[in-house]
Design a protein around this motif. Structure first.
Motif, PDB file in Angstrom:
ATOM      1  N   ALA A 237     -53.324  45.380 -21.689  1.00  0.00           N
ATOM      2  CA  ALA A 237     -54.479  44.635 -21.203  1.00  0.00           C
ATOM      3  C   ALA A 237     -55.574  44.553 -22.258  1.00  0.00           C
ATOM      4  CB  ALA A 237     -55.037  45.289 -19.939  1.00  0.00           C
ATOM      5  N   SER A 238     -55.325  45.130 -23.437  1.00  0.00           N
ATOM      6  CA  SER A 238     -56.370  45.211 -24.454  1.00  0.00           C
ATOM      7  C   SER A 238     -56.182  44.197 -25.574  1.00  0.00           C
ATOM      8  CB  SER A 238     -56.405  46.622 -25.065  1.00  0.00           C
ATOM      9  OG  SER A 238     -55.282  46.837 -25.897  1.00  0.00           O
ATOM     10  N   HIS A 239     -57.304  43.796 -26.152  1.00  0.00           N
ATOM     11  CA  HIS A 239     -57.277  42.975 -27.361  1.00  0.00           C
ATOM     12  C   HIS A 239     -56.634  43.756 -28.506  1.00  0.00           C
ATOM     13  CE1 HIS A 239     -59.005  41.908 -31.319  1.00  0.00           C
ATOM     14  NE2 HIS A 239     -58.897  40.660 -30.895  1.00  0.00           N
ATOM     15  N   ASP A 240     -56.905  45.050 -28.575  1.00  0.00           N
ATOM     16  CA  ASP A 240     -56.383  45.869 -29.674  1.00  0.00           C
ATOM     17  C   ASP A 240     -54.859  45.834 -29.753  1.00  0.00           C
ATOM     18  OD1 ASP A 240     -58.909  46.543 -30.441  1.00  0.00           O
ATOM     19  OD2 ASP A 240     -58.781  48.668 -29.871  1.00  0.00           O
ATOM     20  N   GLN A 241     -54.197  45.875 -28.582  1.00  0.00           N
ATOM     21  CA  GLN A 241     -52.726  45.833 -28.600  1.00  0.00           C
ATOM     22  C   GLN A 241     -52.237  44.506 -29.169  1.00  0.00           C
ATOM     23  OE1 GLN A 241     -51.018  43.762 -25.944  1.00  0.00           O
ATOM     24  NE2 GLN A 241     -49.147  43.993 -27.147  1.00  0.00           N
ATOM     25  N   LYS A 242     -52.843  43.409 -28.752  1.00  0.00           N
ATOM     26  CA  LYS A 242     -52.439  42.093 -29.272  1.00  0.00           C
ATOM     27  C   LYS A 242     -52.706  42.014 -30.770  1.00  0.00           C
ATOM     28  CE  LYS A 242     -51.246  40.501 -25.203  1.00  0.00           C
ATOM     29  NZ  LYS A 242     -51.364  41.761 -24.462  1.00  0.00           N
ATOM     30  N   GLU A 243     -53.877  42.500 -31.173  1.00  0.00           N
ATOM     31  CA  GLU A 243     -54.232  42.472 -32.594  1.00  0.00           C
ATOM     32  C   GLU A 243     -53.283  43.331 -33.416  1.00  0.00           C
ATOM     33  OE1 GLU A 243     -56.216  42.201 -36.336  1.00  0.00           O
ATOM     34  OE2 GLU A 243     -55.975  40.875 -34.604  1.00  0.00           O
ATOM     35  N   GLY A 244     -52.976  44.524 -32.927  1.00  0.00           N
ATOM     36  CA  GLY A 244     -52.098  45.422 -33.673  1.00  0.00           C
ATOM     37  C   GLY A 244     -50.704  44.871 -33.856  1.00  0.00           C
ATOM     38  N   MET A 245     -50.119  44.337 -32.805  1.00  0.00           N
ATOM     39  CA  MET A 245     -48.757  43.821 -32.902  1.00  0.00           C
ATOM     40  C   MET A 245     -48.701  42.532 -33.719  1.00  0.00           C
ATOM     41  SD  MET A 245     -46.963  44.711 -29.246  1.00  0.00           S
ATOM     42  CE  MET A 245     -46.775  46.427 -28.755  1.00  0.00           C
ATOM     43  N   ASN A 246     -49.705  41.669 -33.547  1.00  0.00           N
ATOM     44  CA  ASN A 246     -49.730  40.442 -34.352  1.00  0.00           C
ATOM     45  C   ASN A 246     -49.941  40.757 -35.829  1.00  0.00           C
ATOM     46  OD1 ASN A 246     -49.264  38.292 -32.490  1.00  0.00           O
ATOM     47  ND2 ASN A 246     -51.301  38.628 -31.639  1.00  0.00           N
ATOM     48  N   ALA A 247     -50.808  41.729 -36.113  1.00  0.00           N
ATOM     49  CA  ALA A 247     -51.027  42.115 -37.507  1.00  0.00           C
ATOM     50  C   ALA A 247     -49.746  42.661 -38.130  1.00  0.00           C
ATOM     51  CB  ALA A 247     -52.147  43.143 -37.593  1.00  0.00           C
ATOM     52  N   PHE A 248     -48.992  43.443 -37.353  1.00  0.00           N
ATOM     53  CA  PHE A 248     -47.718  43.971 -37.850  1.00  0.00           C
ATOM     54  C   PHE A 248     -46.764  42.830 -38.187  1.00  0.00           C
ATOM     55  CE2 PHE A 248     -43.330  45.236 -36.985  1.00  0.00           C
ATOM     56  CZ  PHE A 248     -43.184  46.318 -37.845  1.00  0.00           C
ATOM     57  N   LEU A 249     -46.644  41.856 -37.290  1.00  0.00           N
ATOM     58  CA  LEU A 249     -45.728  40.733 -37.515  1.00  0.00           C
ATOM     59  C   LEU A 249     -46.188  39.843 -38.664  1.00  0.00           C
ATOM     60  CD1 LEU A 249     -45.003  39.754 -33.798  1.00  0.00           C
ATOM     61  CD2 LEU A 249     -43.477  40.965 -35.370  1.00  0.00           C
ATOM     62  N   GLU A 250     -47.498  39.751 -38.842  1.00  0.00           N
ATOM     63  CA  GLU A 250     -48.042  38.901 -39.900  1.00  0.00           C
ATOM     64  C   GLU A 250     -48.247  39.653 -41.219  1.00  0.00           C
ATOM     65  OE1 GLU A 250     -51.602  37.447 -38.079  1.00  0.00           O
ATOM     66  OE2 GLU A 250     -50.492  36.466 -36.435  1.00  0.00           O
ATOM     67  N   LYS A 251     -47.855  40.942 -41.226  1.00  0.00           N
ATOM     68  CA  LYS A 251     -47.938  41.773 -42.430  1.00  0.00           C
ATOM     69  C   LYS A 251     -49.357  41.819 -43.007  1.00  0.00           C
ATOM     70  CE  LYS A 251     -43.074  41.288 -43.782  1.00  0.00           C
ATOM     71  NZ  LYS A 251     -42.649  40.717 -42.489  1.00  0.00           N
ATOM     72  N   ARG A 252     -50.321  42.117 -42.135  1.00  0.00           N
ATOM     73  CA  ARG A 252     -51.707  42.284 -42.540  1.00  0.00           C
ATOM     74  C   ARG A 252     -52.305  43.507 -41.855  1.00  0.00           C
ATOM     75  NH1 ARG A 252     -54.857  40.825 -38.229  1.00  0.00           N
ATOM     76  NH2 ARG A 252     -53.931  39.393 -36.710  1.00  0.00           N
ATOM     77  N   SER A 253     -53.467  43.933 -42.313  1.00  0.00           N
ATOM     78  CA  SER A 253     -54.130  45.073 -41.690  1.00  0.00           C
ATOM     79  C   SER A 253     -54.825  44.633 -40.404  1.00  0.00           C
ATOM     80  CB  SER A 253     -55.155  45.670 -42.649  1.00  0.00           C
ATOM     81  OG  SER A 253     -54.525  46.163 -43.816  1.00  0.00           O
ATOM     82  N   PRO A 254     -54.670  45.391 -39.326  1.00  0.00           N
ATOM     83  CA  PRO A 254     -55.321  45.010 -38.063  1.00  0.00           C
ATOM     84  C   PRO A 254     -56.820  45.247 -38.124  1.00  0.00           C
ATOM     85  CG  PRO A 254     -54.243  47.119 -37.823  1.00  0.00           C
ATOM     86  CD  PRO A 254     -53.858  46.616 -39.179  1.00  0.00           C
ATOM     87  N   GLU A 255     -57.556  44.506 -37.337  1.00  0.00           N
ATOM     88  CA  GLU A 255     -58.997  44.684 -37.195  1.00  0.00           C
ATOM     89  C   GLU A 255     -59.289  44.999 -35.721  1.00  0.00           C
ATOM     90  OE1 GLU A 255     -61.182  41.408 -38.739  1.00  0.00           O
ATOM     91  OE2 GLU A 255     -60.170  41.458 -40.694  1.00  0.00           O
ATOM     92  N   TYR A 256     -59.346  46.282 -35.415  1.00  0.00           N
ATOM     93  CA  TYR A 256     -59.501  46.716 -34.037  1.00  0.00           C
ATOM     94  C   TYR A 256     -60.964  46.672 -33.616  1.00  0.00           C
ATOM     95  CZ  TYR A 256     -54.717  48.393 -34.406  1.00  0.00           C
ATOM     96  OH  TYR A 256     -53.358  48.466 -34.581  1.00  0.00           O
ATOM     97  N   LYS A 257     -61.199  46.222 -32.386  1.00  0.00           N
ATOM     98  CA  LYS A 257     -62.552  46.089 -31.863  1.00  0.00           C
ATOM     99  C   LYS A 257     -62.856  47.065 -30.734  1.00  0.00           C
ATOM    100  CE  LYS A 257     -62.858  41.184 -33.097  1.00  0.00           C
ATOM    101  NZ  LYS A 257     -63.101  39.802 -32.576  1.00  0.00           N
TER     102      LYS A 257
END
Length: 259
Positions: A237-257
């Motif tokens: 239910a969190s933005h952080d989970q979406k950001e973390g998994m998308n960052a992993f797939l896109e091979k970039r560092s996540p930006e957690y809020k």
């Protein structure tokens, strides 16, 4: 003199906060008043969204060398019953952000109990741990048997509480009381780096990890597994989970809020 000092070790980065016990003349002995200051400051930091990790430390001679016996020697049972310490310890347990104890020197009695109440303990190689209450005719009263038994097991907890003898940092590590032993001279720097590493993670996930681990201490395995699974679901239910998994797939560092 301020008995508790709050600082942010990384300039222009408020994500890590440090609370330093500052009663050097009595080796940072913990009074109800000092514990109250610690809890009040923890709750203030808990309310600040920019703060993600909190460090508690003392100085090179002592993390905290027990309770202030001078303030307890003439107390009666009802005085102890009416003391606010247990309510303060309960409030400590409600802090959801990760808390790291950085221990140099003595962590004895209430000082050892404070370190064990934190989520991770890092020890300088010269640190000493103990529950010496039996040497003054009393027993631990804030986790020195309960938390210690969960960490080190019955036999080692009995050994420490019945003899009052101290153990060194390496023994504390071997017994599962501390997570890591580092050179005393680099304790704070290594603790800061660990805190920064945790602060880089999702604050939502960090809180749920802490919640799952703490709840597991009081549950059977299958209840703990079910509780853990519910926290896993909650991250979706969190933005952080979406950001973390998308960052992993896109091979970039996540930006957690943190939401």
């Amino acid at each position: 003199m301020n008995e508790l000092i709050c600082t942010h070790p990384f300039q222009n980065d408020m994500r890590v906060a440090t609370l330093q016990l500052n009663r050097p003349k009595v080796l940072n002995a913990i009074t109800t008043e000092l514990l109250g200051q610690v809890i009040t400051e923890l709750e203030r930091l808990e309310s600040l969204p920019e703060v993600r990790v909190i460090i508690i430390t003392g100085d090179e001679r002592a993390f905290a060398a027990g309770a202030d016996i001078q303030k307890m020697v003439d107390a009666g049972a009802i005085d102890q019953l009416n003391d606010s310490r247990m309510k303060l310890w309960r409030r400590f347990s409600l802090i959801s952000k990760p808390i790291i104890a950085a221990v140099n020197g003595f962590a004895l009695g209430a000082g050892h109990e404070l370190a064990m109440a934190c989520d991770i303990t890092i020890a300088g190689h010269k640190a000493k741990f103990g529950q010496p209450e039996i040497n003054i005719g009393t027993v631990p009263g804030a986790g020195g048997t309960a938390r210690l038994t969960k960490a080190a097991g019955k036999s080692k907890s009995m050994l420490m509480a019945l003899t009052g003898e101290m153990i060194d940092a390496q023994t504390a590590y071997d017994w599962g009381i501390v997570a890591k032993v580092v050179p005393a001279t680099t304790l704070l720097q290594e603790t800061f780096e660990l805190a920064k590493k945790i602060a880089d993670k999702s604050p939502v996930a960090s809180r749920l990890v802490k919640d799952s681990v703490n709840k597991s201490q009081d549950m059977g395995l299958w209840d703990a597994l079910e509780y853990e699974r519910r926290n896993f679901y909650l991250t979706f239910a969190s933005h952080d989970q979406k950001e973390g998994m998308n960052a992993f797939l896109e091979k970039r560092s996540p930006e957690y809020k943190g939401n």
